[in-house]
Design an enzyme around this catalytic site. Structure first.
Site, mmCIF file in Angstrom:
data_model
loop_
_atom_site.group_PDB
_atom_site.id
_atom_site.type_symbol
_atom_site.label_atom_id
_atom_site.label_comp_id
_atom_site.label_asym_id
_atom_site.label_seq_id
_atom_site.Cartn_x
_atom_site.Cartn_y
_atom_site.Cartn_z
ATOM 1 N N ASP A 104 -14.056 -19.774 58.587
ATOM 2 C CA ASP A 104 -12.690 -19.748 58.081
ATOM 3 C C ASP A 104 -11.946 -20.910 58.752
ATOM 4 O O ASP A 104 -11.547 -20.825 59.909
ATOM 5 C CB ASP A 104 -12.048 -18.390 58.421
ATOM 6 C CG ASP A 104 -10.592 -18.312 57.974
ATOM 7 O OD1 ASP A 104 -9.981 -19.367 57.753
ATOM 8 O OD2 ASP A 104 -10.074 -17.185 57.884
ATOM 9 N N PHE A 123 -8.162 -13.406 62.300
ATOM 10 C CA PHE A 123 -7.235 -13.150 61.197
ATOM 11 C C PHE A 123 -7.772 -13.833 59.951
ATOM 12 O O PHE A 123 -8.044 -15.032 59.964
ATOM 13 C CB PHE A 123 -5.821 -13.675 61.506
ATOM 14 C CG PHE A 123 -4.847 -13.336 60.408
ATOM 15 C CD1 PHE A 123 -4.261 -12.078 60.358
ATOM 16 C CD2 PHE A 123 -4.540 -14.254 59.412
ATOM 17 C CE1 PHE A 123 -3.381 -11.743 59.322
ATOM 18 C CE2 PHE A 123 -3.663 -13.923 58.373
ATOM 19 C CZ PHE A 123 -3.081 -12.671 58.337
ATOM 20 N N LYS A 129 -3.929 -23.541 53.442
ATOM 21 C CA LYS A 129 -2.828 -24.123 54.206
ATOM 22 C C LYS A 129 -2.577 -25.616 53.940
ATOM 23 O O LYS A 129 -1.912 -25.949 52.985
ATOM 24 C CB LYS A 129 -3.055 -23.852 55.689
ATOM 25 C CG LYS A 129 -2.852 -22.365 56.043
ATOM 26 C CD LYS A 129 -2.724 -22.154 57.511
ATOM 27 C CE LYS A 129 -2.526 -20.704 57.926
ATOM 28 N NZ LYS A 129 -1.142 -20.242 57.847
HETATM 29 C C1 LIG Z 1 -7.530 -18.394 59.845
HETATM 30 C C2 LIG Z 1 -6.744 -17.853 58.679
HETATM 31 N N1 LIG Z 1 -7.387 -17.298 57.651
HETATM 32 C C3 LIG Z 1 -6.728 -16.818 56.584
HETATM 33 C C4 LIG Z 1 -5.349 -16.841 56.516
HETATM 34 C C5 LIG Z 1 -4.644 -16.276 55.330
HETATM 35 O O1 LIG Z 1 -4.095 -17.295 54.540
HETATM 36 P P1 LIG Z 1 -2.986 -16.983 53.448
HETATM 37 O O2 LIG Z 1 -1.763 -16.515 54.163
HETATM 38 O O3 LIG Z 1 -2.788 -18.299 52.721
HETATM 39 O O4 LIG Z 1 -3.530 -15.937 52.540
HETATM 40 C C6 LIG Z 1 -4.635 -17.404 57.582
HETATM 41 C C7 LIG Z 1 -3.160 -17.408 57.564
HETATM 42 O O5 LIG Z 1 -2.501 -17.480 58.572
HETATM 43 C C8 LIG Z 1 -5.344 -17.913 58.696
HETATM 44 O O6 LIG Z 1 -4.708 -18.456 59.745
#
Ligand SMILES: Cc1ncc(COP(=O)(O)O)c(C=O)c1O
Length: 392
Positions: A215, A128, A244
């Site tokens: 990520d 994700f 986050k």
């Molecule tokens: C691993 C990862 N990447 C990207 C995101 C996306 O972040 P945002 O919701 O701040 O755009 C998330 C959100 O849950 C995530 O867990």
């Protein structure tokens, strides 16, 4: 009650009015133990005085100027982040998706600079990366794509935790310039790859001249017991994204890069109005300082071990529990069947958890969680699963 807020979320019937540490308090004064931290955001818990003071102090002086001008807090935060990570430079945005967009642009710009007309990025199944068009296209979950096709091109998919799948891409596709991967799948079900996965990935990227892009939006900022999860493997990525927990709830995202990747974005090629403004950076600086002062990275390691051990012990004998897994305070409990209703049942017991990948209970408690609170989480989770399994 109907509301004009666009219906993009399935909301639970609870409204919180304030928080204290690991506790959230609703409008009726009921206290809930927050074992989710706003999905890995409030690592320092709610209303941490150091963060509150930093936000209030900065808000009273200056909230926003513009990236047209130098911003002292942004420079200080970038300096701190490169020291903690070993990266060279940082681009600031406002969210995880925005941080990953920057990473995707870095990969494409690097490809173009190398003379590849249509550069590609390898991404994992089950991953994700966000909800913007490029990041949802990078995401390895068909449910996230559905209804938004056509997807952004230029992504090739591989099975997570399978280095041979990536080797095959390397052999077959000369247009790949980067791999984007989570050190632990978060939304994908708290999937912890094999011990050597990241080291093998680093070696594979080196052999093929690919950028290794991690990520760390969910795994970063101490969550797994290191500042960044890849540090357990002793490797250094070329690009890393954070968001986050960086601002403990104040929106901020960051894309860090090193070497060639740090040179990819030239003046005028990328930007963000709010990205790295004085307020968000003041919050993030306070987060990092507090984490250092309170030893929260080590604490996440110790308390995470304790919570996982106690959960394993308490859940032993419940035949519906497949596995308790995770790293630090990023914890998944896989059950033998879909269990999304447990989220609402947990709320009835005044505990906040989440279920991902249909059958994995996910817990991401604040890094400040103490032993008594760990005991309460374990007791409630045991009761919750036992009652559900018995059909009560
Ligand atoms: C691993 C990862 N990447 C990207 C995101 C996306 O972040 P945002 O919701 O701040 O755009 C998330 C959100 O849950 C995530 O867990």
């Amino acid at each position: 009650m109907t509301t004009p807020v666009m219906a993009t979320y399935g909301r639970l019937p609870v409204r919180f009015s304030h928080g204290e540490g690991v506790w959230l308090i609703d409008e009726q004064g009921e206290r809930y133990l927050d074992a989710l931290s706003g999905i890995a955001v409030c690592g320092l818990g709610h209303a941490h005085p150091a963060v509150t003071e930093a936000i209030a102090g900065q808000a009273g002086r200056l909230v926003h100027t513009s990236n047209l001008y130098a911003i002292e807090n942004q420079e200080r935060l970038a300096q701190k982040l490169v020291e903690l990570s070993g990266m060279d430079s940082v681009f600031f945005g406002n969210s995880g998706a925005e941080a990953n967009e920057a990473a995707i642009k870095i990969a494409r710009a690097t490809g173009h600079a190398r003379g590849i007309e249509l550069p590609k990025i390898a991404v994992a199944e089950g991953s994700f990366h966000g909800r913007t068009l490029a990041t949802l296209s990078a995401t390895g979950n068909p449910k996230v794509h559905a209804g938004f096709e056509p997807l952004v091109q230029g992504f090739v998919r591989f099975a997570y935790d399978d280095i041979e799948a990536l080797e095959r891409i390397a052999v077959n596709d000369a247009d790949v310039v980067a791999v984007l991967v989570e050190p632990i799948l978060g939304e994908g079900g708290v999937v912890v790859p094999g011990k050597n996965y990241l080291a093998e990935l680093r070696a594979l990227c080196d052999r093929n001249n690919w950028l290794m892009m991690l990520d760390e939006i969910q795994t970063g900022m101490g969550r797994t017991g290191r500042w960044f999860a890849h540090q357990h493997a002793g490797v250094l990525p070329d690009v890393m994204t954070l968001a986050k927990a960086l601002g403990n709830g104040v929106p901020i995202g960051a894309c860090l890069a090193r070497g060639e990747a740090a040179q990819a974005l030239k003046p005028g090629t990328h930007g963000s109005t709010f990205g790295g403004n004085p307020l968000a950076c003041a919050a993030a600086l306070a987060v990092i300082e507090t984490m250092e002062d309170e030893g929260l990275v080590e604490r996440a390691r110790d308390k995470g071990k304790r919570l996982r051990e106690q959960l394993s012990e308490a859940l032993r004998g419940l035949n519906c529990v497949r596995e308790v897994r995770g790293q630090g305070l990023m914890i998944g409990i896989e059950l033998d069947r879909p269990c999304t209703e447990l989220v609402a049942r947990a709320i009835d017991k005044r505990l906040l958890i989440n279920v991902t990948a249909d059958r994995v209970i996910r817990m991401l408690p604040p890094l400040i969680v103490d032993d008594d609170e760990i005991g309460m989480i374990v007791g409630t989770v045991r009761e919750l699963i036992a009652e559900w399994n018995a059909g009560d």
